[in-house]
Write a protein that holds these residues in place. Structure first.
Motif, PDB file in Angstrom:
ATOM      1  N   LEU A  26      37.193  32.997  57.478  1.00 28.12           N
ATOM      2  CA  LEU A  26      36.244  33.798  58.249  1.00 28.12           C
ATOM      3  C   LEU A  26      36.273  33.401  59.725  1.00 28.12           C
ATOM      4  N   LEU A  27      36.308  32.106  60.005  1.00 26.47           N
ATOM      5  CA  LEU A  27      36.335  31.664  61.397  1.00 26.47           C
ATOM      6  C   LEU A  27      37.582  32.149  62.124  1.00 26.47           C
ATOM      7  N   LYS A  28      38.716  32.187  61.437  1.00 30.74           N
ATOM      8  CA  LYS A  28      39.952  32.691  62.058  1.00 30.74           C
ATOM      9  C   LYS A  28      39.813  34.154  62.443  1.00 30.74           C
ATOM     10  N   GLN A  29      38.935  34.883  61.784  1.00 28.76           N
ATOM     11  CA  GLN A  29      38.699  36.289  62.110  1.00 28.76           C
ATOM     12  C   GLN A  29      37.584  36.444  63.146  1.00 28.76           C
ATOM     13  N   VAL A  30      36.555  35.602  63.060  1.00 30.53           N
ATOM     14  CA  VAL A  30      35.391  35.722  63.943  1.00 30.53           C
ATOM     15  C   VAL A  30      35.688  35.216  65.357  1.00 30.53           C
ATOM     16  N   ILE A  31      36.429  34.123  65.474  1.00 32.30           N
ATOM     17  CA  ILE A  31      36.670  33.546  66.799  1.00 32.30           C
ATOM     18  C   ILE A  31      37.332  34.544  67.750  1.00 32.30           C
ATOM     19  N   PRO A  32      38.394  35.263  67.364  1.00 31.19           N
ATOM     20  CA  PRO A  32      38.965  36.249  68.299  1.00 31.19           C
ATOM     21  C   PRO A  32      37.965  37.348  68.680  1.00 31.19           C
ATOM     22  N   PRO A 138      16.512  24.258  55.747  1.00 29.78           N
ATOM     23  CA  PRO A 138      15.655  24.877  56.774  1.00 29.78           C
ATOM     24  C   PRO A 138      16.396  25.311  58.038  1.00 29.78           C
ATOM     25  N   ASP A 139      17.636  24.847  58.226  1.00 30.86           N
ATOM     26  CA  ASP A 139      18.385  25.194  59.431  1.00 30.86           C
ATOM     27  C   ASP A 139      19.244  26.445  59.276  1.00 30.86           C
ATOM     28  N   VAL A 140      19.326  26.997  58.080  1.00 36.60           N
ATOM     29  CA  VAL A 140      20.114  28.216  57.849  1.00 36.60           C
ATOM     30  C   VAL A 140      19.372  29.394  58.468  1.00 36.60           C
ATOM     31  N   ILE A 141      20.064  30.099  59.367  1.00 43.85           N
ATOM     32  CA  ILE A 141      19.445  31.231  60.080  1.00 43.85           C
ATOM     33  C   ILE A 141      19.935  32.582  59.562  1.00 43.85           C
ATOM     34  N   ALA A 142      20.989  32.577  58.727  1.00 38.47           N
ATOM     35  CA  ALA A 142      21.518  33.823  58.159  1.00 38.47           C
ATOM     36  C   ALA A 142      22.431  33.468  56.997  1.00 38.47           C
ATOM     37  N   ILE A 143      22.674  34.464  56.153  1.00 33.22           N
ATOM     38  CA  ILE A 143      23.589  34.303  55.025  1.00 33.22           C
ATOM     39  C   ILE A 143      24.637  35.393  55.107  1.00 33.22           C
ATOM     40  N   ALA A 144      25.902  35.006  54.989  1.00 30.26           N
ATOM     41  CA  ALA A 144      26.992  35.977  54.883  1.00 30.26           C
ATOM     42  C   ALA A 144      27.472  35.917  53.440  1.00 30.26           C
ATOM     43  N   SER A 145      27.347  37.011  52.725  1.00 28.97           N
ATOM     44  CA  SER A 145      27.617  37.025  51.287  1.00 28.97           C
ATOM     45  C   SER A 145      28.401  38.267  50.889  1.00 28.97           C
ATOM     46  N   SER A 152      14.599  36.259  52.706  1.00 28.38           N
ATOM     47  CA  SER A 152      14.018  36.812  53.935  1.00 28.38           C
ATOM     48  C   SER A 152      14.952  36.594  55.123  1.00 28.38           C
ATOM     49  N   LEU A 153      16.029  35.856  54.919  1.00 20.91           N
ATOM     50  CA  LEU A 153      16.994  35.598  55.988  1.00 20.91           C
ATOM     51  C   LEU A 153      17.842  36.836  56.261  1.00 20.91           C
ATOM     52  N   PRO A 154      18.320  36.997  57.484  1.00 21.15           N
ATOM     53  CA  PRO A 154      19.264  38.091  57.750  1.00 21.15           C
ATOM     54  C   PRO A 154      20.491  37.941  56.850  1.00 21.15           C
ATOM     55  N   GLN A 155      20.956  39.072  56.308  1.00 14.28           N
ATOM     56  CA  GLN A 155      22.133  39.056  55.446  1.00 14.28           C
ATOM     57  C   GLN A 155      23.282  39.799  56.113  1.00 14.28           C
ATOM     58  N   LEU A 156      24.440  39.168  56.067  1.00 18.40           N
ATOM     59  CA  LEU A 156      25.658  39.730  56.638  1.00 18.40           C
ATOM     60  C   LEU A 156      26.670  39.876  55.527  1.00 18.40           C
ATOM     61  N   ASP A 157      27.626  40.764  55.727  1.00 10.82           N
ATOM     62  CA  ASP A 157      28.706  40.946  54.757  1.00 10.82           C
ATOM     63  C   ASP A 157      29.826  39.976  55.114  1.00 10.82           C
ATOM     64  N   ILE A 158      30.096  39.029  54.230  1.00 10.33           N
ATOM     65  CA  ILE A 158      31.121  38.013  54.489  1.00 10.33           C
ATOM     66  C   ILE A 158      32.504  38.643  54.675  1.00 10.33           C
ATOM     67  N   ASN A 159      32.684  39.857  54.152  1.00  9.07           N
ATOM     68  CA  ASN A 159      33.966  40.553  54.272  1.00  9.07           C
ATOM     69  C   ASN A 159      34.039  41.446  55.509  1.00  9.07           C
ATOM     70  N   PRO A 161      33.923  40.518  59.229  1.00 10.98           N
ATOM     71  CA  PRO A 161      33.817  39.536  60.306  1.00 10.98           C
ATOM     72  C   PRO A 161      33.175  40.094  61.569  1.00 10.98           C
ATOM     73  N   GLU A 162      33.300  41.414  61.803  1.00 12.74           N
ATOM     74  CA  GLU A 162      32.676  42.020  62.969  1.00 12.74           C
ATOM     75  C   GLU A 162      31.164  41.843  62.917  1.00 12.74           C
ATOM     76  N   GLN A 163      30.575  41.995  61.717  1.00  7.59           N
ATOM     77  CA  GLN A 163      29.135  41.806  61.536  1.00  7.59           C
ATOM     78  C   GLN A 163      28.723  40.383  61.889  1.00  7.59           C
ATOM     79  N   VAL A 164      29.506  39.426  61.430  1.00  5.82           N
ATOM     80  CA  VAL A 164      29.209  38.018  61.684  1.00  5.82           C
ATOM     81  C   VAL A 164      29.329  37.727  63.178  1.00  5.82           C
TER      82      VAL A 164
END
Length: 177
Positions: A26-32, A138-145, A152-159, A161-164
């Motif tokens: 995921l990081l290899k996709q998100v960083i660019p 307590p430090d988790v601010i979002a979940i990518a799944s 109650s946390l913001p949810q992102l689609d792990i698949n 990367p643009e969302q993340v």
């Protein structure tokens, strides 16, 4: 909003997950994508393996093995500082972050160091047969799944990367307000 990241000049955002979830992928996709948004990204990756970025037979390797406590190798394209830490306890994340040039970066992404009290995005894949609760703190601010979760946390689609990347950019923007 408070910007106290344990006295680190740069904001840090952790990426936490079970082994095999795809943190690096995921990081290899998100960083660019962050770079396209003109966000200058640094990365700290923790490994439990004995690693060496140098190669046996190279001058820098031989000089380091001869006893140099720190070896800096430089070329026109990049430089790397290797520091021997065999006699030190587990590495301190804030110390490592302080090694970065704060004038060259906007954000440090952290892969690993899951026990550190920094904001984190937790990654979750249903097929790994773990529960999400085991990686939430307590430090988790979002979940990518890859599935919808009850949280109650913001949810992102792990698949997606643009969302993340958009979430990270917006989080960073809110810190600078």
């Amino acid at each position: 909003m408070s910007r106290d990241f344990n006295n680190t000049e740069l904001p840090m955002l952790g990426i936490t997950a079970y082994s095999g979830t795809g943190k690096t992928t995921l990081l290899k996709q998100v960083i660019p994508l962050l770079c396209q948004k003109n966000i200058r990204v640094g990365l700290i990756k923790h490994t439990h393996h004995n690693m060496d970025v140098d190669k046996p037979g190279k001058d820098s390797y031989e000089l380091r093995k001869a006893g140099a406590a720190q070896t800096l190798v430089a070329s026109q394209q990049r430089w790397a500082l290797m520091t021997e830490t065999a006699n030190l306890p587990e590495m301190d994340l804030n110390y490592l972050a302080s090694r970065f040039d704060a004038n060259s970066l906007d954000l440090i992404l952290v892969e690993g160091f899951k026990q550190e009290p920094i904001p984190k995005i937790a990654l979750y894949r249903d097929a790994l047969n773990h529960t999400i609760d085991e990686i939430l703190d307590p430090d988790v601010i979002a979940i990518a799944s890859d599935i919808a979760l009850t949280t109650s946390l913001p949810q992102l689609d792990i698949n997606q990367p643009e969302q993340v990347a958009i979430f990270i950019a917006e989080w960073l923007y809110q810190l600078k307000k």
